[in-house]
Design a protein around this motif. Structure first.
Motif, PDB file in Angstrom:
ATOM      1  N   ARG A  95       0.776  -1.201   0.155  1.00 31.32           N
ATOM      2  CA  ARG A  95      -0.208   0.036  -0.064  1.00 31.32           C
ATOM      3  C   ARG A  95       1.033   1.299   0.170  1.00 31.32           C
ATOM      4  N   ILE A  96       0.217   2.343  -0.304  1.00 31.48           N
ATOM      5  CA  ILE A  96       0.842   3.769   0.032  1.00 31.48           C
ATOM      6  C   ILE A  96       1.250   3.915   1.406  1.00 31.48           C
ATOM      7  N   GLN A  97       2.508   4.242   1.567  1.00 26.84           N
ATOM      8  CA  GLN A  97       2.770   4.629   3.077  1.00 26.84           C
ATOM      9  C   GLN A  97       3.555   5.893   3.380  1.00 26.84           C
ATOM     10  N   GLU A  98       3.647   6.061   4.372  1.00 29.30           N
ATOM     11  CA  GLU A  98       4.414   7.605   4.702  1.00 29.30           C
ATOM     12  C   GLU A  98       5.132   7.176   5.745  1.00 29.30           C
ATOM     13  N   VAL A  99       6.285   8.260   5.707  1.00 26.66           N
ATOM     14  CA  VAL A  99       7.309   8.123   6.648  1.00 26.66           C
ATOM     15  C   VAL A  99       7.645   9.689   7.031  1.00 26.66           C
TER      16      VAL A  99
END
Length: 357
Positions: free
Chosen positions: A87-91
């Motif tokens: 999935r699209i992830q964020e950091v």
């Protein structure tokens, strides 16, 4: 059978069982742990939004040409199975960068990314599961450090934004060559040194003040143009009226207009109509040469026998009898009073002595 012998056999069996119980329990526990470990390394659950890569001990290592989707997967316990979040992830990342002048700028970044699904096997083989800290963040930070190091601190807020965006796009292209798709890089906050931030705020404040003054000047010019146009319209209006109405009748015409406006207004009002031919309000009566309430003056009496005039009292003490005759100690002859109508040259009334009959 002898009951005593039976009791002895039962006691021997119980002792033997008791002696063998401990090894049996230990053996069972070992088999249980081994079974749990085996099941854990045999059965794998791939959840929603996940994909798996298989590594085989005896079949050539990583299967780079196959990505396992969602569901239950069974493999030998000596193989490995890695599960990735696709999935699209964020950091989030905090970055301190030095500008061209040596000032430290703090950047707060937010990076959205996802692995390329079809190239997940190659990513697992070449980079590994911790690819975000190995490729994504270092690549973005390196590009930002390089580009901001060539800029002044105030340029980051003004002309440098376009350059930063272009540099980030180049970094995204480089990361995509490592089988990772970067959706976007957001700069959530830029913190400049206090001195630089205050200088930028002062500059922006002065700029807005200059724009405000320029707007006021333009507004004043527009208002002057409007007033000139209005004055020209009033002048043309008066010229038109003067050409249609004689000059000595303009004030009367305006008096009629004002009287109509007063009469039709909704406010409470008292209209005092003057006398004379025009009958205009007192304040507009151009022919009247006296005020509405003239100040009383002393009346004079002219004696035909003597040229000097003598003053009479200011009050109406002369009024005695219905004939209006004036008797002074019952010796003076009667006099005649002549009053001019209002609206004409109203002066103090003149009393002339009439000769006796």
């Amino acid at each position: 059978m002898n009951p005593t012998a039976i009791s002895k056999h039962i006691a021997k069996a119980a002792l033997s069982l008791k002696t063998a119980m401990v090894p049996l329990l230990i053996t069972g526990l070992i088999f249980l742990l081994a079974g749990a470990y085996t099941i854990r390394n045999i059965i794998y659950f791939v959840g929603p939004g996940e994909a798996g890569i298989h590594w085989s001990l005896f079949k050539g290592g990583t299967e780079i040409d196959r990505v396992y989707g969602e569901g239950i997967r069974l493999f030998p316990p000596w193989d490995r199975f890695a599960i990735y979040n696709v999935r699209i992830q964020e950091v989030a990342s905090e970055l301190h960068v030095l500008t061209k002048t040596g000032l430290q700028v703090h950047l707060s970044l937010s990076i959205r990314y996802r692995p390329q699904y079809n190239m997940l096997g190659v990513l697992h083989q070449q980079v590994g599961p911790d690819y975000v800290n190995t490729v994504v963040i270092p690549e973005i930070e390196a590009v930002l450090r390089e580009i901001i190091g060539t800029m002044a601190a105030e340029e980051i807020y003004t002309t440098g934004r376009t350059v930063i965006i272009e540099a980030i796009n180049q970094a995204i292209e480089q990361i995509s060559q490592r089988f990772i798709d970067v959706d976007d890089v957001l700069i959530r906050r830029i913190t400049l040194p206090d001195s630089v931030a205050e200088a930028i705020r002062d500059k922006i404040r002065e700029k807005h003040q200059i724009e405000t003054k320029e707007f006021s000047i333009q507004k004043a010019k527009k208002e002057a143009d409007r007033k000139r146009a209005e004055a020209a319209g009033i002048r043309d209006h008066l010229d038109t009226i003067a050409s249609a109405i004689p000059k000595d009748q303009i004030l009367k015409w305006y008096g009629i207009k004002v009287t109509e406006e007063i009469a039709t207004s909704n406010n409470a009002k008292v209209i005092i109509i003057g006398s004379g031919e025009n009958g205009l309000p007192i304040i507009l009566n151009a022919d009247a040469q006296t005020t509405a309430n003239p100040t009383p003056q002393a009346a004079t009496v002219q004696d035909p026998l003597s040229s000097p005039q003598r003053a009479l009292p200011e009050s109406g003490a002369m009024d005695r009898g219905n004939s209006g005759a004036l008797n002074d100690n019952a010796q003076e002859p009667a006099t005649q009073t002549t009053m001019k109508p209002a609206g004409q040259n109203t002066q103090a009334p003149t009393i002339v002595d009439a000769p006796g009959k």
